[in-house]
Write a protein that holds these residues in place. Structure first.
Motif: not given
Length: 434
Positions: A196-225
């Motif tokens: 169930a956890q694996a399925a939830a992670a796949a669904l979140y990734a699909a929602a973030s990258w395909r349907r969210a109005p602000v999609r995840p982008r490659q982070p810089g060091r500042a965001e990770v820090a």
């Protein structure tokens, strides 16, 4: 009155769908308890030990949701959508790396964790096996936390709700098949949750990258820090948060197997119900971050007043519900009359803690909206001082039993609410609008 009604509708629009996503992980545990409880006292006690340790690993990563929500909400409100996308990308990156590392640690440390929590003999063997199997799901759980923080920061609680419902249905079906269909017993419960956890992670990734109005982008060091800095502050607070339920289980284990089984049932039911109150922390956090991001301090104060009032009313109502179901619910989890009686007693006392739990959870959301992570850490550590003396008394005088354990938990929640409430008032009462 109309502005208050409008604000209430906006709060409800976020809070009601958030119920499902917040309750996802406790619902996994509740399903585990219901399915495993009918296997007997030993598997139930093994689950109590293992799930307590796993909850700590989950809480340590909750910053992936909370810090990401505040950052994305504030940046999006201030038109910083490009950086909001990089913040979401940083959350996913940190989740993937941290999930794998923590899973490896759990696999290696499982025997020591189980012994520390009071497991012995067959209970120890079952708890270690469950911990090691469940470790496979931790990377997926962490990725789900990152996705949840990203979407809720964009004021989207409906998608997390759909994902939570889907994952929990899958969890119940998979566990039932693996435990009773192919007779894997306790291990079937663990592997069903991992699926169930694996399925939830796949669904979140699909929602973030395909349907969210602000999609995840490659982070810089500042965001990770920034995320790791906030994560450090929140994780120290979360470790302090985890110490209390962890030691409560350890105390119950030393009261005997009947008390431990009863505490497992009571804690899972109480935790699921109490976290329904945590749904009000979501609009509290999102709207406070958004109002302050746009320079509207008065709007943030109004959100605080309304969510605290609604939380207190909901907490009183949920306390009545907890007491009302105390006599009927334990039979769903076990056929052992001794364990059922212990669970009933624990739930009746636990019902009294729901109003203060509501205030503590809503104040968590308000302080998260301020991004005042240092204050949260300090309050959580200090609240342990209220809990520890009564917990130690229960260890010394076993006759205090599970009511004593829940009295200690109630004092802990009350101290958290008092300390966070004082901080909220000090931070927002005189803050000017921009």
């Amino acid at each position: 009155m109309r502005p208050d009604r409008d604000l209430d509708r906006r709060i409800a629009a976020l809070a009601l769908p958030a119920l499902g996503s917040i309750a996802a992980e406790p619902a996994y545990s509740l399903a585990d308890t219901a399915i495993v409880g009918h296997l007997g006292r030993t598997p139930l006690d093994s689950l109590a030990i293992a799930s307590t340790a796993l909850n700590l690993t989950a809480w340590m990563a909750i910053f992936l949701t909370t810090a990401t929500t505040s950052a994305v909400a504030g940046l999006a409100a201030g038109r910083g959508t490009d950086r909001a996308g990089r913040v979401a990308g940083a959350a996913y990156l940190v989740a993937a790396v941290a999930g794998v590392l923590v899973a490896l640690i759990v696999i290696v440390a499982a025997p020591a964790l189980a012994v520390l929590l009071g497991a012995r003999g067959p209970v120890l063997s079952g708890a270690v096996g469950y911990l090691r199997a469940s470790a496979a799901g931790l990377p997926f759980l962490y990725l789900s936390y990152a996705g949840n923080g990203h979407l809720i920061g964009l004021a989207d609680t409906r998608t997390p709700l759909r994902i939570a419902v889907t994952a929990n249905i899958l969890n119940v079906l998979a566990e039932w098949f693996l435990v009773y269909g192919v007779h894997l017993g306790l291990m079937g419960s663990a592997w069903g949750t991992v699926a169930a956890q694996a399925a939830a992670a796949a669904l979140y990734a699909a929602a973030s990258w395909r349907r969210a109005p602000v999609r995840p982008r490659q982070p810089g060091r500042a965001e990770v820090a920034d995320l790791l800095r906030d994560g450090h502050r929140l994780s120290v607070r979360t470790i302090a948060l985890g110490v209390v339920p962890l030691t409560a289980t350890a105390v119950a284990a030393r009261l005997g197997p009947v008390a431990l089984g009863g505490q497992q049932i009571a804690m899972r039911v109480w935790y699921l119900l109490a976290l329904l109150l945590d749904a009000l922390a979501v609009p509290a956090q999102v709207y406070v971050s958004s109002f302050l991001g746009s320079g509207d301090a008065e709007g943030a104060r109004k959100v605080g007043r309304r969510t605290l009032r609604l939380g207190l009313v909901a907490g009183i109502g949920l306390g009545v519900v907890t007491a009302a179901i105390a006599f009927g619910v334990p039979v769903l989890f076990t056929g052992d009359p001794g364990v059922r009686h212990a669970a009933v007693v624990a739930l009746l006392v636990a019902a009294l803690t729901q109003p203060v739990a509501a205030l503590a959870f809503v104040l968590d959301g308000l302080i998260l909206g301020l991004s005042d992570y240092v204050a949260m850490r300090r309050a959580m550590i200090l609240a342990i001082v209220a809990y520890a003396p009564v917990a130690l008394l229960v260890l010394r005088f076993h006759g205090l039993g599970l009511p004593g354990v829940w009295a200690a938990l109630g004092l802990w929640l009350a101290a958290r609410a008092a300390l966070l409430g004082r901080r909220w008032h000090a931070q927002v009462s005189h803050r000017p609008d921009r």
